[in-house]
Scaffold this motif. Structure first.
Motif, PDB file in Angstrom:
ATOM      1  N   ASN A  63       0.759  -0.958  -0.258  1.00 11.36           N
ATOM      2  CA  ASN A  63       0.042  -0.187  -0.112  1.00 11.36           C
ATOM      3  C   ASN A  63       0.555   1.416   0.051  1.00 11.36           C
ATOM      4  O   ASN A  63       2.257   1.643   1.074  1.00 11.36           O
TER       5      ASN A  63
ATOM      6  N   PRO B 129       2.378   4.371   0.581  1.00 14.27           N
ATOM      7  CA  PRO B 129       1.774   5.044   2.617  1.00 14.27           C
ATOM      8  C   PRO B 129       1.349   6.370   2.091  1.00 14.27           C
ATOM      9  O   PRO B 129       1.357   7.293   1.398  1.00 14.27           O
TER      10      PRO B 129
ATOM     11  N   LYS C 292       4.119  12.381   2.657  1.00 16.82           N
ATOM     12  CA  LYS C 292       4.381  13.526   4.016  1.00 16.82           C
ATOM     13  C   LYS C 292       5.773  13.588   3.154  1.00 16.82           C
ATOM     14  O   LYS C 292       6.367  13.623   3.067  1.00 16.82           O
TER      15      LYS C 292
ATOM     16  N   SER D  34       9.336  12.695   3.339  1.00 18.24           N
ATOM     17  CA  SER D  34       9.821  11.535   3.825  1.00 18.24           C
ATOM     18  C   SER D  34       9.569  11.068   1.712  1.00 18.24           C
ATOM     19  O   SER D  34       8.465  10.651   1.562  1.00 18.24           O
TER      20      SER D  34
ATOM     21  N   TYR E  52       8.885   7.562  -0.538  1.00 22.30           N
ATOM     22  CA  TYR E  52       8.921   6.381  -0.053  1.00 22.30           C
ATOM     23  C   TYR E  52       9.837   5.577  -1.365  1.00 22.30           C
ATOM     24  O   TYR E  52       9.965   6.051  -2.615  1.00 22.30           O
TER      25      TYR E  52
ATOM     26  N   ALA F 282       9.161  -1.408  -0.440  1.00 25.03           N
ATOM     27  CA  ALA F 282       8.910  -2.199   1.183  1.00 25.03           C
ATOM     28  C   ALA F 282      10.649  -2.936   1.283  1.00 25.03           C
ATOM     29  O   ALA F 282      11.028  -3.431   0.586  1.00 25.03           O
TER      30      ALA F 282
ATOM     31  N   GLU G 159       5.662  -3.890   4.407  1.00 25.48           N
ATOM     32  CA  GLU G 159       5.953  -2.143   5.405  1.00 25.48           C
ATOM     33  C   GLU G 159       6.649  -1.299   4.839  1.00 25.48           C
ATOM     34  O   GLU G 159       7.668  -1.947   3.617  1.00 25.48           O
ATOM     35  N   SER G 160       6.235  -0.571   4.107  1.00 27.75           N
ATOM     36  CA  SER G 160       7.177  -0.281   3.798  1.00 27.75           C
ATOM     37  C   SER G 160       8.463   0.541   3.896  1.00 27.75           C
ATOM     38  O   SER G 160       8.210   0.979   4.604  1.00 27.75           O
TER      39      SER G 160
ATOM     40  N   ASN H  53      10.559   3.940   4.136  1.00 24.29           N
ATOM     41  CA  ASN H  53      10.512   5.152   3.546  1.00 24.29           C
ATOM     42  C   ASN H  53      12.047   6.452   4.095  1.00 24.29           C
ATOM     43  O   ASN H  53      12.455   6.031   4.991  1.00 24.29           O
TER      44      ASN H  53
ATOM     45  N   GLU I 174      -3.971   9.311  14.756  1.00 23.16           N
ATOM     46  CA  GLU I 174      -3.116   9.027  13.575  1.00 23.16           C
ATOM     47  C   GLU I 174      -3.531   9.625  13.066  1.00 23.16           C
ATOM     48  O   GLU I 174      -2.724  10.486  12.381  1.00 23.16           O
TER      49      GLU I 174
ATOM     50  N   GLU J  19      -2.181  13.049  11.111  1.00 20.25           N
ATOM     51  CA  GLU J  19      -1.871  13.342   9.547  1.00 20.25           C
ATOM     52  C   GLU J  19      -3.101  15.057   9.077  1.00 20.25           C
ATOM     53  O   GLU J  19      -2.059  15.280   8.475  1.00 20.25           O
TER      54      GLU J  19
END
Length: 820
Positions: free
Chosen positions: A3, A5, A8, A11, A13, A16, A28-29, A31, A762, A766
């Motif tokens: 997915n 992330p 941001k 940050s 990307y 993974a 789990e990505s 970053n 969370e 964001e």
């Protein structure tokens, strides 16, 4: 599927996490904090390791974050950054696919384009990316391909690299002498000279030429260099006179070598196009961040070294003029440093690269250096790099060299954990990299995400030309007016003539005249009734000081205006006057015109007859300057940032963006710290709830066991005809089991509530982060112009001249300006 992330700022990307044992990609990505790039990055991997995809992905993330970049592209791979198709249609791909690849697949180009479009769409989707993200990427920065020495892309005029830097030489002498040394070495390389650029007399003469002119704030070009070699502006070098140190005959050979270079038609491309101005390379005139790709695949080795050295030195000079920052201000990306950063040799490019690695961090400039040849690289110099991307290696020798370099970098950072990395690097697959970041606790193995740009491989010059056609057409040179050009025209000594008789205390001068039809660019037949008529005008020159302590402005502007003759009251129409430059060179003490022409002079008005009357004209000019002259500067009130004297709009906008970025980063860090405490509180409750749940589950298991034992006892008592106490005990145990079951359900419900609160917190963070970003994006655009007015005492009139303006006049009385 991974997915995407949350987007941001700051940050990146990258991909993974990857399990090298199971060969599986985690959800789990990975970053990367953009600020970590200020300590620079190194990317090493063999051909086919996937490093091009990794680096293009990294640059895409920098573009989305609107970080400007200089991208040196020796092979042509990075031009793929312009192949961004937000619709992902087959027709977009068809122009750029390789027909040979289609043939090998047994497909027509159209079929192959359709398959490629589907492959790219599916690949992006597997990493949580879509066409919206591609659109955001395309709109974030301006992509430009520069082609030094060629007009395939946007040409670069190298003459700007020889211009005197806008720095005080004595204050920055060490840095400027390093730049001169690198420039001289690059120049000698262009003429295929093998002499030592530091110790040879050729190198010493050239270095002294640069220093002489730059100390006097005089720009250099190739023509001045050649003339300076023949006739140096100094008579001594060291303790010897110039003829003893470097005789004229030998200097002529050096000058001829440079002249041969300049005479080549191909060299003319080096003198065209945009100037090597780092502000304009990093930002468009509108202030939009730019990713400038310097495509140098077509150049010879000496030409590449020449240009790369000039570019790096220009970047260092620009960098030294910036303020310090901990945020990422800009990027330097070098796609293949092999040959430019060797371990023992000292090519001209090595010293500026070392300077950038050691000093650029303080100015927020990050360097990303890439190579597929890990053996012949100066790893001691790379010890300053804080981030290492290590991909698949071709040989054990390559791996050992990379590990030695990484060990140096880790030692620099105070760590020595290298022994476990050798086996890890050996197990890497294509598109899988070991990421070692000194700012993180431990290395990470990850799989790169799918690039949004179409990776079709290196583009050819015709393909680059096609991409840059529109931009190249817009990049036209603007012709200066006749008054602006006057400073650049070499005027011949005027012939002797008889000026009109006036008050000797009045300063009287004459504009020079075109002496032939070819010079004038028009048909002037002196035998056909043309005459030369001089008309009187007023040229007034002065200085205006703009002072504003609050905004840090203290600048003196020299101005000169050419106006018509004054009226009876000594008033000239200065509002309609023409502003002129370098008027001293355009005006002569005596007339300058052809000998065989009829000359006449217009009448002077009474308001110009005496010096006293001219004083009234001077007073009127002084009043007009005071009332009308203004210095317009850009400012940002909220950020308290003002445009500096001589600072371009692009450079000012960059400072505003940097100031906003720093305040944004600070605000986001404080917000993150504030939410961190809340997250820790909820997390602690979740841990406690999970512990209570475990206890409730254990209690329930015990109750179930007790109930089963109780039932067994009850059944047994029936057969042995015991009393009914066992039945009562069994019922009690059933009730205890129900209570334990209810306790477990309550604990589960409490955990769900806590997890929901965590998710809501969370989402709230964001949302607030996005609000901060939007706020600072809006604030960045609040740039306005403000005027700085001169004080009455800051207006000085230094010259008031009766200037005679020549006109060609035909028989019909029609006049044409005869200004040279």
């Amino acid at each position: 599927m991974v997915n995407l992330p949350p987007e941001k700022l700051g940050s990146f990307y990258l991909g993974a996490k990857y399990d090298v044992d199971t060969k599986e990609i985690s959800s789990e990505s990975v970053n990367y904090d953009s600020r970590d790039l200020t300590t620079h990055a190194v990317c090493v991997g063999m051909t086919g390791s996937g490093k091009t995809g990794l680096c293009i992905g990294l640059l895409e993330e920098a573009a989305i974050d609107q970080v400007p970049a200089i991208i040196i592209d020796p092979k042509g791979d990075m031009t793929n950054l312009l192949l961004q198709f937000d619709g992902l249609k087959a027709s977009s791909f068809e122009q750029w696919i390789n027909p040979d690849d289609a043939n090998r697949k047994g497909m027509t180009p159209s079929e192959y384009a359709k398959a490629t479009a589907k492959k790219w769409k599916d690949g992006l989707a597997s990493w949580g990316q879509d066409t919206t993200r591609i659109s955001n990427l395309k709109n974030a920065v301006d992509y430009t391909i520069f082609t030094p020495g060629s007009d395939s892309g946007i040409p670069i005029n190298i003459m700007g690299s020889f211009a005197a830097p806008k720095l005080e030489f004595d204050e920055h002498s060490e840095m400027l002498r390093e730049r001169i040394q690198g420039t001289v070495a690059a120049l000698l390389g262009m003429i295929q000279s093998k002499v030592d650029p530091v110790r040879s007399r050729e190198g010493i003469l050239l270095a002294n030429l640069f220093e002489h002119h730059w100390k006097n704030k005089e720009d250099l070009d190739i023509t001045k260099i050649i003339k300076g070699i023949q006739s140096p502006p100094f008579s001594q070098l060291g303790v010897f006179d110039i003829e003893t140190f470097f005789p004229q005959k030998d200097r002529f050979d050096l000058a001829m070598a440079f002249n041969t270079l300049v005479a080549s038609p191909q060299f003319q491309y080096w003198l065209q196009g945009e100037s090597l101005d780092i502000d304009k390379i990093y930002f468009t005139p509108e202030g939009k961040p730019r990713h400038s790709i310097f495509y140098i695949a077509h150049l010879t080795e000496s030409e590449r070294m020449f240009f790369v050295t000039l570019l790096l030195n220009s970047l260092i000079t620009w960098m030294r003029a910036q303020s310090g920052t901990s945020s990422l201000r800009s990027l330097l990306y070098f796609d293949e440093i092999y040959g430019y950063f060797p371990p023992t040799a000292e090519p001209p490019s090595k010293k500026p690269l070392l300077t950038i690695l050691k000093q650029a961090r303080a100015y927020g400039v990050g360097a990303v250096l890439v190579t597929q040849n890990p053996v012949d690289i100066d790893y001691k110099g790379l010890a300053n790099a804080g981030t290492w991307f290590i991909g698949k290696m071709q040989t054990d020798r390559d791996k050992k060299r990379v590990l030695a370099g990484l060990e140096g970098a880790m030692a620099e950072a105070g760590s020595s954990e290298v022994k476990n990395l050798s086996k890890l690097i050996s197990s890497l697959d294509s598109r899988v990299f070991l990421l070692h970041n000194v700012h993180e606790d431990r290395p990470v193995v990850y799989h790169t995400r799918w690039a949004m740009s179409y990776l079709r491989g290196p583009l050819t010059r015709p393909q680059v030309k096609s991409l840059m056609t529109e931009k190249r057409n817009k990049s036209q040179q603007v012709r200066s007016s006749i008054f602006e050009e006057a400073a650049e025209i070499s005027l011949e000594a005027p012939p002797k003539a008889y000026p009109p008789s006036i008050d000797p205390s009045i300063d009287q001068r004459f504009f020079a005249v075109w002496k032939s039809s070819s010079e004038a660019g028009m048909e002037i037949n002196l035998m056909d009734g043309y005459s030369l008529d001089y008309e009187a005008q007023i040229l007034a020159a002065g200085k205006v000081r703009y002072f504003n302590n609050k905004r840090g402005v203290d600048e003196v502007e020299e101005v000169a205006f050419l106006a018509g003759t004054p009226d009876d009251f000594g008033r000239s129409d200065w509002a309609e006057a023409k502003k002129v430059k370098s008027w001293e060179k355009a005006l002569h003490q005596e007339p300058d015109h052809p000998d065989n022409v009829l000359v006449s002079y217009g009448n002077l008005p009474a308001s110009m007859n005496t010096a006293k009357e001219m004083k009234a004209v001077e007073k009127g000019f002084s009043d007009w300057l005071y009332q009308n002259m203004r210095m317009v500067i850009l400012e940002h009130e909220d950020l308290e940032v003002n445009q500096k004297v001589g600072e371009s709009k692009e450079a000012f906008r960059q400072r505003v963006q940097l100031a906003a970025r720093e305040k944004r980063d600070l605000e986001m860090d404080k917000l993150a710290e504030r939410f961190e405490k809340k997250f820790e509180g909820i997390a602690e409750k979740i841990r406690k709830g999970e512990q209570d749940l475990e206890e409730a589950e254990a209690d329930l298991r015990d109750r179930r066991t007790a109930e089963m034992i109780g039932m067994a006892e009850t059944i047994f008592s029936v057969f042995v005809k015991r009393k009914s106490r066992s039945v009562s005990a069994s019922a009690t145990k059933s009730r205890m089991k129900r209570k334990a079951k209810m306790k477990k359900a309550e604990e589960l419900e409490d955990l769900e509530v806590l997890q929901q609160k965590y998710d809501e917190l969370e989402a709230e963070m964001e949302e607030k982060m996005e609000e901060i970003k939007s706020k600072w994006d809006m604030i960045t655009n609040e740039i306005k112009e403000t005027e700085v007015k001169p004080r009455r005492s800051d207006v000085k009139v230094e010259n008031l001249i009766l200037a005679w303006h020549p006109y060609w006049t035909n028989k019909a009385g029609e006049k044409t300006s005869a200004l040279k």
